[in-house]
Design a protein around this motif. Sequence first.
Motif, PDB file in Angstrom:
ATOM      1  N   ILE A   1     -58.925  -6.164 -12.252  1.00 50.71           N
ATOM      2  CA  ILE A   1     -60.308  -5.318 -12.372  1.00 50.71           C
ATOM      3  C   ILE A   1     -60.197  -4.437 -11.077  1.00 50.71           C
ATOM      4  CG2 ILE A   1     -62.868  -5.786 -12.002  1.00 50.71           C
ATOM      5  CD1 ILE A   1     -62.503  -8.386 -13.312  1.00 50.71           C
ATOM      6  N   TRP A   2     -60.545  -3.288 -11.240  1.00 47.26           N
ATOM      7  CA  TRP A   2     -60.782  -2.408 -10.289  1.00 47.26           C
ATOM      8  C   TRP A   2     -62.298  -1.858 -10.198  1.00 47.26           C
ATOM      9  CZ3 TRP A   2     -56.358  -0.815  -7.322  1.00 47.26           C
ATOM     10  CH2 TRP A   2     -55.238  -1.238  -7.787  1.00 47.26           C
ATOM     11  N   GLY A   3     -62.524  -1.207  -9.118  1.00 51.84           N
ATOM     12  CA  GLY A   3     -63.663  -0.694  -8.663  1.00 51.84           C
ATOM     13  C   GLY A   3     -63.418   0.997  -8.646  1.00 51.84           C
ATOM     14  N   GLN A   4     -64.496   1.610  -8.367  1.00 54.29           N
ATOM     15  CA  GLN A   4     -64.225   3.021  -8.561  1.00 54.29           C
ATOM     16  C   GLN A   4     -63.725   3.913  -7.117  1.00 54.29           C
ATOM     17  OE1 GLN A   4     -65.001   4.987 -11.575  1.00 54.29           O
ATOM     18  NE2 GLN A   4     -65.026   2.991 -12.046  1.00 54.29           N
ATOM     19  N   GLY A   5     -63.712   2.910  -6.331  1.00 56.34           N
ATOM     20  CA  GLY A   5     -63.261   3.409  -4.914  1.00 56.34           C
ATOM     21  C   GLY A   5     -64.391   3.957  -3.921  1.00 56.34           C
ATOM     22  N   THR A   6     -64.040   3.875  -2.646  1.00 56.68           N
ATOM     23  CA  THR A   6     -64.691   4.652  -1.656  1.00 56.68           C
ATOM     24  C   THR A   6     -63.908   5.307  -0.747  1.00 56.68           C
ATOM     25  OG1 THR A   6     -66.158   4.144  -0.047  1.00 56.68           O
ATOM     26  CG2 THR A   6     -64.482   2.384  -0.060  1.00 56.68           C
ATOM     27  N   GLN A   7     -64.285   6.775  -0.591  1.00 50.91           N
ATOM     28  CA  GLN A   7     -63.486   7.781   0.406  1.00 50.91           C
ATOM     29  C   GLN A   7     -63.757   7.417   1.813  1.00 50.91           C
ATOM     30  OE1 GLN A   7     -61.827  10.431  -0.551  1.00 50.91           O
ATOM     31  NE2 GLN A   7     -60.999  10.403   1.666  1.00 50.91           N
TER      32      GLN A   7
END
Length: 122
Positions: free
Chosen positions: A111-117
């Motif tokens: 499971i992956w999240g959308q990410g944070t820059q």
Amino acid sequence: QVQLVESGGGLVQPGGSLTLSCVTSGSILAIDTMAWYRRAPGKERELVASLTKGGYANYADSVKGRFTMSRDNAKNMGTLQMNSLEPEDTAVYYCNLDRVRSTTNTYIANIWGQGTQVTVSS
């Protein structure tokens, strides 16, 4: 259904610190390994840190001594404390759950999240 959301990214000067959080939602009974990955512009995604349910941590050589990963098994969430940040740490950071056991006793993988820059720049 299991979802996770990363937060805590932003713009920081070299030498600064940030704390990323990975918050999960859904019918989760247990998470095996939680990990943080990153993808820098023009580069492949790489493993930054991982932490097993039992507490075994693994870090990329480039972040050892600067980053610390922790997790709260009761709340099914994790954090990545990043200190002494360098411009080379600039990337999108993703939280990953390798395998989740749901409350219905089924398993969900990868499971992956959308990410944070995260941007490190003066």
